[in-house]
Design a protein around this motif. Structure first.
Motif, PDB file in Angstrom:
ATOM      1  N   THR A 511       0.809  -1.224   0.000  1.00  0.00           N
ATOM      2  CA  THR A 511       0.000   0.000   0.000  1.00  0.00           C
ATOM      3  C   THR A 511       0.840   1.270   0.000  1.00  0.00           C
ATOM      4  N   LEU A 512       2.109   1.193   0.388  1.00  0.00           N
ATOM      5  CA  LEU A 512       2.962   2.387   0.433  1.00  0.00           C
ATOM      6  C   LEU A 512       3.709   2.634  -0.870  1.00  0.00           C
ATOM      7  N   THR A 513       4.032   1.575  -1.582  1.00  0.00           N
ATOM      8  CA  THR A 513       4.824   1.729  -2.810  1.00  0.00           C
ATOM      9  C   THR A 513       4.040   1.414  -4.076  1.00  0.00           C
ATOM     10  N   GLY A 514       2.891   0.731  -3.937  1.00  0.00           N
ATOM     11  CA  GLY A 514       2.128   0.317  -5.108  1.00  0.00           C
ATOM     12  C   GLY A 514       2.692  -0.908  -5.803  1.00  0.00           C
ATOM     13  N   GLU A 515       3.657  -1.549  -5.183  1.00  0.00           N
ATOM     14  CA  GLU A 515       4.303  -2.720  -5.777  1.00  0.00           C
ATOM     15  C   GLU A 515       3.424  -3.959  -5.662  1.00  0.00           C
ATOM     16  N   PHE A 516       3.356  -4.742  -6.738  1.00  0.00           N
ATOM     17  CA  PHE A 516       2.720  -6.050  -6.736  1.00  0.00           C
ATOM     18  C   PHE A 516       3.810  -7.116  -6.761  1.00  0.00           C
ATOM     19  N   MET A 524      -3.011 -23.871  -1.030  1.00  0.00           N
ATOM     20  CA  MET A 524      -3.690 -23.906   0.266  1.00  0.00           C
ATOM     21  C   MET A 524      -2.844 -24.737   1.235  1.00  0.00           C
ATOM     22  N   LYS A 525      -2.117 -24.046   2.093  1.00  0.00           N
ATOM     23  CA  LYS A 525      -1.219 -24.725   3.010  1.00  0.00           C
ATOM     24  C   LYS A 525      -1.904 -24.985   4.350  1.00  0.00           C
ATOM     25  N   GLU A 526      -1.563 -26.116   4.947  1.00  0.00           N
ATOM     26  CA  GLU A 526      -2.155 -26.491   6.227  1.00  0.00           C
ATOM     27  C   GLU A 526      -1.709 -25.552   7.340  1.00  0.00           C
ATOM     28  N   LEU A 527      -0.407 -25.235   7.354  1.00  0.00           N
ATOM     29  CA  LEU A 527       0.155 -24.364   8.394  1.00  0.00           C
ATOM     30  C   LEU A 527       0.910 -23.212   7.732  1.00  0.00           C
ATOM     31  N   GLY A 528       0.168 -22.402   7.025  1.00  0.00           N
ATOM     32  CA  GLY A 528       0.786 -21.334   6.259  1.00  0.00           C
ATOM     33  C   GLY A 528       1.386 -20.222   7.088  1.00  0.00           C
ATOM     34  N   PHE A 529       1.021 -20.158   8.392  1.00  0.00           N
ATOM     35  CA  PHE A 529       1.531 -19.039   9.189  1.00  0.00           C
ATOM     36  C   PHE A 529       3.018 -19.159   9.496  1.00  0.00           C
ATOM     37  N   TRP A 530       3.659 -20.244   9.068  1.00  0.00           N
ATOM     38  CA  TRP A 530       5.120 -20.319   9.178  1.00  0.00           C
ATOM     39  C   TRP A 530       5.796 -19.502   8.073  1.00  0.00           C
ATOM     40  N   ASP A 531       5.019 -19.139   7.043  1.00  0.00           N
ATOM     41  CA  ASP A 531       5.569 -18.348   5.946  1.00  0.00           C
ATOM     42  C   ASP A 531       5.433 -16.857   6.265  1.00  0.00           C
ATOM     43  N   TYR A 532       6.498 -16.125   6.111  1.00  0.00           N
ATOM     44  CA  TYR A 532       6.452 -14.681   6.322  1.00  0.00           C
ATOM     45  C   TYR A 532       5.762 -14.012   5.130  1.00  0.00           C
ATOM     46  N   ARG A 533       4.895 -13.109   5.415  1.00  0.00           N
ATOM     47  CA  ARG A 533       4.307 -12.341   4.315  1.00  0.00           C
ATOM     48  C   ARG A 533       5.293 -11.241   3.923  1.00  0.00           C
ATOM     49  N   PRO A 534       5.260 -10.756   2.671  1.00  0.00           N
ATOM     50  CA  PRO A 534       6.209  -9.711   2.258  1.00  0.00           C
ATOM     51  C   PRO A 534       5.941  -8.395   3.003  1.00  0.00           C
ATOM     52  N   TRP A 535       6.994  -7.606   3.179  1.00  0.00           N
ATOM     53  CA  TRP A 535       6.958  -6.259   3.762  1.00  0.00           C
ATOM     54  C   TRP A 535       6.458  -6.244   5.207  1.00  0.00           C
ATOM     55  N   ARG A 536       6.651  -7.353   5.931  1.00  0.00           N
ATOM     56  CA  ARG A 536       6.232  -7.376   7.328  1.00  0.00           C
ATOM     57  C   ARG A 536       7.003  -6.313   8.103  1.00  0.00           C
ATOM     58  N   TYR A 537       6.289  -5.561   8.909  1.00  0.00           N
ATOM     59  CA  TYR A 537       6.813  -4.432   9.686  1.00  0.00           C
ATOM     60  C   TYR A 537       7.200  -3.234   8.822  1.00  0.00           C
ATOM     61  N   GLU A 538       7.068  -3.341   7.522  1.00  0.00           N
ATOM     62  CA  GLU A 538       7.444  -2.242   6.622  1.00  0.00           C
ATOM     63  C   GLU A 538       6.235  -1.519   6.041  1.00  0.00           C
ATOM     64  N   ALA A 539       5.197  -2.274   5.686  1.00  0.00           N
ATOM     65  CA  ALA A 539       4.049  -1.659   5.019  1.00  0.00           C
ATOM     66  C   ALA A 539       2.819  -2.533   5.166  1.00  0.00           C
ATOM     67  N   ASP A 540       1.656  -1.895   5.269  1.00  0.00           N
ATOM     68  CA  ASP A 540       0.408  -2.639   5.166  1.00  0.00           C
ATOM     69  C   ASP A 540       0.336  -3.244   3.767  1.00  0.00           C
ATOM     70  N   ALA A 541      -0.289  -4.400   3.668  1.00  0.00           N
ATOM     71  CA  ALA A 541      -0.317  -5.092   2.379  1.00  0.00           C
ATOM     72  C   ALA A 541      -1.671  -5.749   2.162  1.00  0.00           C
ATOM     73  N   VAL A 542      -1.968  -6.014   0.913  1.00  0.00           N
ATOM     74  CA  VAL A 542      -3.226  -6.664   0.537  1.00  0.00           C
ATOM     75  C   VAL A 542      -2.900  -7.969  -0.183  1.00  0.00           C
TER      76      VAL A 542
END
Length: 553
Positions: A511-516, A524-542
């Motif tokens: 949301t800050l840079t407009g980057e996709f 569909m992963k069973e335990l996907g929360f082990w994967d870091y989402r991009p820009w964590r702590y840097e920018a809100d993301a969609v």
């Protein structure tokens, strides 16, 4: 380099404006019955008639044009424009020949007639006035059927830029910036005088940015400090014409608040002859502009200045005078909530931390009306502390705008350097240490919803998880908005229950840079929360999941 290219682009636009058709009002002076009057769809045409009168109150002389065509018939009021002239201001969505005849108590006007030919619109970014759609009642549309992504910018004192000047270069520059960054509405006052709260001492060092308290600007005779309500100030409205025309030229909607109660304005008494004359005149003069949305008053029920009954009467007066049926609302959620049948969309003003839930509740309470949060307490900081409100951090203000959108409503952006009496029309031309607005955040927002049509989404709080959910079953898209502090979010439960996802893809939007990120096959992963989402702590993301197919029920 991008900064300089953008500045050069705006500079060129301003230089070129006088060489292209900037005036959206074609003018025909004293047209005869056989005068060829031709305009395009949604182009504004002024037919100016000279008619001498001995009346001491020419504003109150009645004159109406009866305009008829194959598709519609209208009764359009003319307005007095000084020097014994009256104007029939006209625009149309219908491509056809139409005829008009004027009825008036003034003999020199009565019986004037002619024909107007409307041809197909040739302006690619022009789509007509803003309307409702009974098949999609919680979204806004243009007259040509395309969606109007209502992204507003507050600028109460826009009327004051360039006042008294022959040109409106400052106004053009600011509007060009808004257009470039893809704002398509300005929430504005017809007139404001000054603010009642303390002013930043630094503003006194830059009088070029101070527009409050000016005695030379007033819609009536006299001044705000010494008003003469016996008549209206034609020069004020001639300048205002330039502003609204330039907005129309740049396809920016004027969300026009006819009154404001908390900006120290000397208004005539409610429902007095002078009050009615002013209100009627605004409706008569600007209704032909397709880029108009009416708002009776900012802070409509502020303190004791106006009653709900008075606001209701103003709405009824608007609908009787406005032959174009422009949308009407009121900058007061309490009024809209209690008088929902009187307004075309629900206007909210909500500062609470629970903004998303409040917006969602309003959307659920009014399933047949769009919800527009005009003021959510997020006032991004500028070089001057003008009105800090509840939130000033740029990223937090942006987040609150997304909260409105992901609740299924529309939203408004405030920057303290342009929303009120401090008005910096050229923020990107200021010194390096000057605190500039983050207009680009909203360009990115528009880019996101260019790729995912907002009008087909529904807020789906059932599947919010750790973010906010918008679901578009028509196009097979799920959007999940996640704050930057968020470690993980997933649409797994919703996707597995409601969709076939064999061909689904996923990607992230910053949301800050407009980057996709790259669009990849959805897994569909069973335990996907082990994967870091991009820009964590840097920018809100969609998180964007596409190519979903609803399961057959």
């Amino acid at each position: 380099m991008k900064k300089y290219l953008r500045t050069f682009y705006i500079f060129c636009c301003v230089l070129l404006v006088p060489t292209i058709a900037i005036s959206q009002s074609k003018t025909f002076k004293n047209p005869k019955a056989n005068t060829k009057i031709i305009g395009q769809q949604w182009e504004v045409i002024d037919l100016v008639f000279s008619a001498k009168t001995k009346s001491k109150s020419p504003f109150d002389i009645k004159a109406t044009a009866h305009v008829t065509g194959k598709k519609e018939s209208q009764q359009i009021p003319l307005f007095y424009n000084g020097n014994d002239t009256w104007v029939l201001r006209y625009s149309s969505a219908n491509t056809e020949e139409q005829s008009f005849v004027i009825s008036s108590e003034l003999k020199a006007l009565d019986g004037k007639r002619g024909k107007i030919t409307i041809t197909k619109n040739q302006k690619t970014d022009r789509h007509g006035g803003i309307v409702l759609n009974e098949n999609n009642p919680q979204h806004l549309f243009y007259e040509d059927g395309s969606h109007y992504f209502n992204l507003a910018f507050e600028c109460d004192w826009l009327f004051a830029l360039d006042y008294g000047q022959d040109d409106i270069n400052k106004t053009k520059h600011l509007l060009s910036l808004l257009n470039e960054y893809r704002f398509n509405q300005v929430v504005m006052n017809v007139y404001s005088y000054d603010v009642s709260w303390p002013k930043d001492k630094r503003l006194a060092e830059h009088p070029e940015h101070e527009y409050g308290g000016r005695e030379d600007i007033f819609p009536f005779l006299g001044s705000n400090s010494n008003p003469d309500f016996s008549s209206l100030n034609i020069n004020f409205f001639k300048h205002f014409d330039k502003v609204i025309s330039e907005m129309h030229n740049q396809e920016i909607v004027s969300h026009l608040m006819i009154y404001v109660w908390n900006k120290l304005v000397s208004w005539p008494e409610m429902e007095s002859e002078a009050d009615n004359r002013y209100y009627n005149y605004v409706i008569k003069r600007y209704q032909a502009f397709p880029n108009i949305i009416w708002d009776v008053s900012k802070e409509a029920l502020h303190k004791t200045r106006a009653t709900a009954g008075y606001i209701s009467e103003r709405i009824e007066r608007t609908r009787k005078l406005d032959s174009y049926g422009r949308l009407v609302s009121v900058h007061d959620y309490g009024f809209c909530r209690n008088h929902a049948d009187e307004v075309d969309f629900i206007s909210m003003q909500n500062w609470q931390h629970t903004l998303y839930q409040n917006m969602l509740n309003a959307r659920n309470d009014f399933p047949n009306k769009p919800i527009f949060n005009i003021e959510h307490g997020g006032y991004e900081a500028s070089p001057y502390v003008v009105f800090p409100g509840a939130y000033t951090d740029a990223e937090v203000c942006l987040r609150r705008n997304y909260m409105c959108l992901f609740a299924g409503g529309y939203t408004t952006y405030y920057w303290q350097g342009a929303s009120w009496n401090a008005l910096i029309h050229n923020p990107f031309e200021q010194p390096k240490d000057f605190q500039k607005p983050h207009f680009e955040y909203f360009t990115h927002m528009r880019k996101l919803f260019d790729s995912a049509p907002f009008e087909n989404f529904e807020a789906n709080s059932r599947y919010n998880g750790s973010g906010y959910n918008l679901t578009n079953k028509k196009d097979g898209i799920i959007l999940l908005y996640t704050p930057k502090e968020n470690h993980y979010t997933s649409a797994k439960v919703q996707v597995s229950r409601e969709f076939n996802f064999e061909n689904a893809t996923q990607q992230w939007f910053n949301t800050l840079t407009g980057e996709f990120t790259l669009e990849e096959k959805y897994e569909m992963k069973e335990l996907g929360f082990w994967d870091y989402r991009p820009w964590r702590y840097e920018a809100d993301a969609v998180l964007i999941i596409r190519n979903l197919k609803p399961k057959n029920k």
